[in-house]
Design a protein around this motif. Structure first.
Motif, PDB file in Angstrom:
ATOM      1  N   THR A  11       4.828  10.792   1.495  1.00  0.00           N
ATOM      2  CA  THR A  11       4.045  11.901   2.037  1.00  0.00           C
ATOM      3  C   THR A  11       2.626  11.715   0.553  1.00  0.00           C
ATOM      4  O   THR A  11       1.307  12.589   0.557  1.00  0.00           O
ATOM      5  N   LEU A  12       3.691  12.340  -0.420  1.00  0.00           N
ATOM      6  CA  LEU A  12       2.844  12.746  -1.719  1.00  0.00           C
ATOM      7  C   LEU A  12       1.563  11.978  -2.467  1.00  0.00           C
ATOM      8  O   LEU A  12       0.574  11.708  -2.991  1.00  0.00           O
ATOM      9  N   ALA A  13       2.490  10.616  -1.839  1.00  0.00           N
ATOM     10  CA  ALA A  13       1.180   9.326  -2.330  1.00  0.00           C
ATOM     11  C   ALA A  13      -0.073   9.303  -1.939  1.00  0.00           C
ATOM     12  O   ALA A  13      -0.365   8.881  -2.324  1.00  0.00           O
ATOM     13  N   GLU A  14      -0.131   9.964  -0.376  1.00  0.00           N
ATOM     14  CA  GLU A  14      -0.765   9.408   0.302  1.00  0.00           C
ATOM     15  C   GLU A  14      -2.029  10.784  -0.248  1.00  0.00           C
ATOM     16  O   GLU A  14      -2.822  10.335  -0.231  1.00  0.00           O
ATOM     17  N   LEU A  16      -1.190  12.779  -3.110  1.00  0.00           N
ATOM     18  CA  LEU A  16      -1.582  13.263  -3.949  1.00  0.00           C
ATOM     19  C   LEU A  16      -2.166  14.665  -4.421  1.00  0.00           C
ATOM     20  O   LEU A  16      -3.196  15.014  -5.201  1.00  0.00           O
ATOM     21  N   HIS A  17      -1.116  15.478  -4.121  1.00  0.00           N
ATOM     22  CA  HIS A  17      -1.317  17.169  -3.587  1.00  0.00           C
ATOM     23  C   HIS A  17       0.207  17.605  -3.681  1.00  0.00           C
ATOM     24  O   HIS A  17       0.403  17.618  -2.698  1.00  0.00           O
ATOM     25  N   ALA A  22       4.257  19.806   0.470  1.00  0.00           N
ATOM     26  CA  ALA A  22       4.245  20.748   0.649  1.00  0.00           C
ATOM     27  C   ALA A  22       4.521  21.691   2.310  1.00  0.00           C
ATOM     28  O   ALA A  22       5.312  21.470   3.536  1.00  0.00           O
ATOM     29  N   GLU A  23       2.982  21.384   2.104  1.00  0.00           N
ATOM     30  CA  GLU A  23       2.561  21.710   3.888  1.00  0.00           C
ATOM     31  C   GLU A  23       2.321  20.996   5.103  1.00  0.00           C
ATOM     32  O   GLU A  23       3.075  21.610   5.936  1.00  0.00           O
ATOM     33  N   ARG A  24       2.876  19.860   4.958  1.00  0.00           N
ATOM     34  CA  ARG A  24       2.520  19.021   6.490  1.00  0.00           C
ATOM     35  C   ARG A  24       3.643  18.496   6.058  1.00  0.00           C
ATOM     36  O   ARG A  24       3.895  18.668   7.768  1.00  0.00           O
ATOM     37  N   LEU A  25       4.701  18.493   4.865  1.00  0.00           N
ATOM     38  CA  LEU A  25       5.932  18.852   5.554  1.00  0.00           C
ATOM     39  C   LEU A  25       6.515  19.800   5.998  1.00  0.00           C
ATOM     40  O   LEU A  25       7.612  19.694   6.140  1.00  0.00           O
ATOM     41  N   ARG A  26       6.477  21.207   5.909  1.00  0.00           N
ATOM     42  CA  ARG A  26       6.916  22.221   6.284  1.00  0.00           C
ATOM     43  C   ARG A  26       7.991  22.495   5.275  1.00  0.00           C
ATOM     44  O   ARG A  26       8.659  22.917   6.011  1.00  0.00           O
ATOM     45  N   ARG A  53      -4.713  18.887 -12.926  1.00  0.00           N
ATOM     46  CA  ARG A  53      -6.305  18.984 -12.230  1.00  0.00           C
ATOM     47  C   ARG A  53      -6.044  18.002 -11.002  1.00  0.00           C
ATOM     48  O   ARG A  53      -6.284  18.189  -9.962  1.00  0.00           O
ATOM     49  N   SER A  54      -4.599  17.190 -11.408  1.00  0.00           N
ATOM     50  CA  SER A  54      -4.545  15.996 -10.518  1.00  0.00           C
ATOM     51  C   SER A  54      -3.443  15.851 -10.343  1.00  0.00           C
ATOM     52  O   SER A  54      -2.481  16.137 -11.325  1.00  0.00           O
ATOM     53  N   VAL A  55      -3.140  14.810  -9.525  1.00  0.00           N
ATOM     54  CA  VAL A  55      -1.685  13.873  -9.566  1.00  0.00           C
ATOM     55  C   VAL A  55      -2.366  12.258  -9.097  1.00  0.00           C
ATOM     56  O   VAL A  55      -2.916  12.518  -8.003  1.00  0.00           O
TER      57      VAL A  55
END
Length: 295
Positions: A11-14, A16-17, A22-26, A53-55
């Motif tokens: 999810t983080l790889a998609e 990049l934030h 965290a919000e998407r996976l609750r 500023r970025s991941v």
């Protein structure tokens, strides 16, 4: 690596934030950070480049993403399919049989009940003179029918049971004193015929239109049920070929049952509507196939 950690990484790889992940996976953002750090320590290299500023994924992270994405998709698809199958195997399955034919498939019914205790298995009787009506009306999910069945909307499963024909005659009929009869004898007397929408080709497998010598088999009184056939036979107005199983369970003082030495063998198989095939239907057919292997 736990499945949840793989989900966080992908999810983080998609996204990049960290916040959106965290919000998407609750989960908390701290949980996401902790999971990624643990994975990087386990692997021994950085998976993401982080700035204020970025991941971004590192080359190592890109390779891991590409390898995990396919495998994770397969795992989740398998879980979803299993859950769907489990939901489908709870409910009600209605099986239709002719007369007492359910006794002939007792092993199949027992195995199905053992495998699917959450399913309510109901048995209903199908009229031999209208074998397809209950299926097409949705009153039964599966019908144990004699073959052949050649209908474009119906699917035929494996043969589960066979039986021979016997001839029912009145006790005072001229054939009653014989030890057995032949199909040729049917050309000498009126024969009960089905008063119902049974396809001609299905009935032909039960009682042909002509004897082996080519003489026509005369149609006598039309009957809609097995009991009507017995009453007509007992009156002496017709003779009636019936399955040996039904004869064995319907002994009567006014009817004699005679083996037909060259009579056809009736073959029974589960039949269901192609547009109504459910996980429960497939489970029943599988139980039927497995029960056959052990007999």
């Amino acid at each position: 690596m736990e499945l949840r950690d793989i989900e966080i990484f992908l999810t983080l790889a998609e996204e990049l934030h960290f916040g959106r992940t965290a919000e998407r996976l609750r989960v908390s953002q701290a949980r996401v950070s902790q999971s990624i750090k643990q994975q990087e320590r386990r692997i021994g290299g950085a998976l993401f480049e982080r700035t204020s500023r970025s991941v971004r994924l590192t080359p190592l992270g890109e390779r891991l993403r590409d390898r995990l994405r396919t495998g994770y998709g397969e795992i989740m698809s398998g879980i979803d399919e299993a859950a769907a199958a489990a939901r489908g195997q709870a409910g009600t399955l209605t099986v239709g049989t002719m007369a007492t034919q359910y006794q002939a498939i007792a092993a199949v019914l027992d195995l199905f009940r053992q495998r699917h205790p959450q399913c309510e298995l109901r048995l209903r009787e199908i009229l031999p003179t209208d074998p397809l009506g209950a299926l097409r009306a949705g009153r039964v999910d599966i019908g144990l029918l004699w073959l052949p069945i050649r209908e474009p909307d119906l699917v035929v499963g494996p043969v589960l049971h066979t039986e021979k024909l016997v001839l029912a005659v009145a006790c005072d009929h001229r054939l009653a004193g014989r030890d057995s009869v032949e199909m040729e004898d049917l050309g000498d007397y009126p024969v009960a015929f089905p008063d119902g929408p049974i396809p001609d080709y299905v009935w032909e497998a039960h009682t042909p239109a002509v004897t082996p010598a080519g003489r026509p088999i005369r149609r006598g009184l039309g009957v809609a049920t097995l009991e009507e056939a017995f009453r007509a036979t007992a009156s002496g107005s017709v003779i009636s070929p019936i399955g040996s199983d039904a004869a064995a369970t319907r002994r009567r003082g006014d009817i004699t049952f005679l083996p037909i030495t060259d009579g056809p063998t009736l073959r029974y198989a589960p039949v269901w509507r192609s547009d109504a095939e459910t996980p429960l239907v497939r489970a029943f057919v599988q139980a039927a196939a497995d029960a056959q292997k052990t007999t």
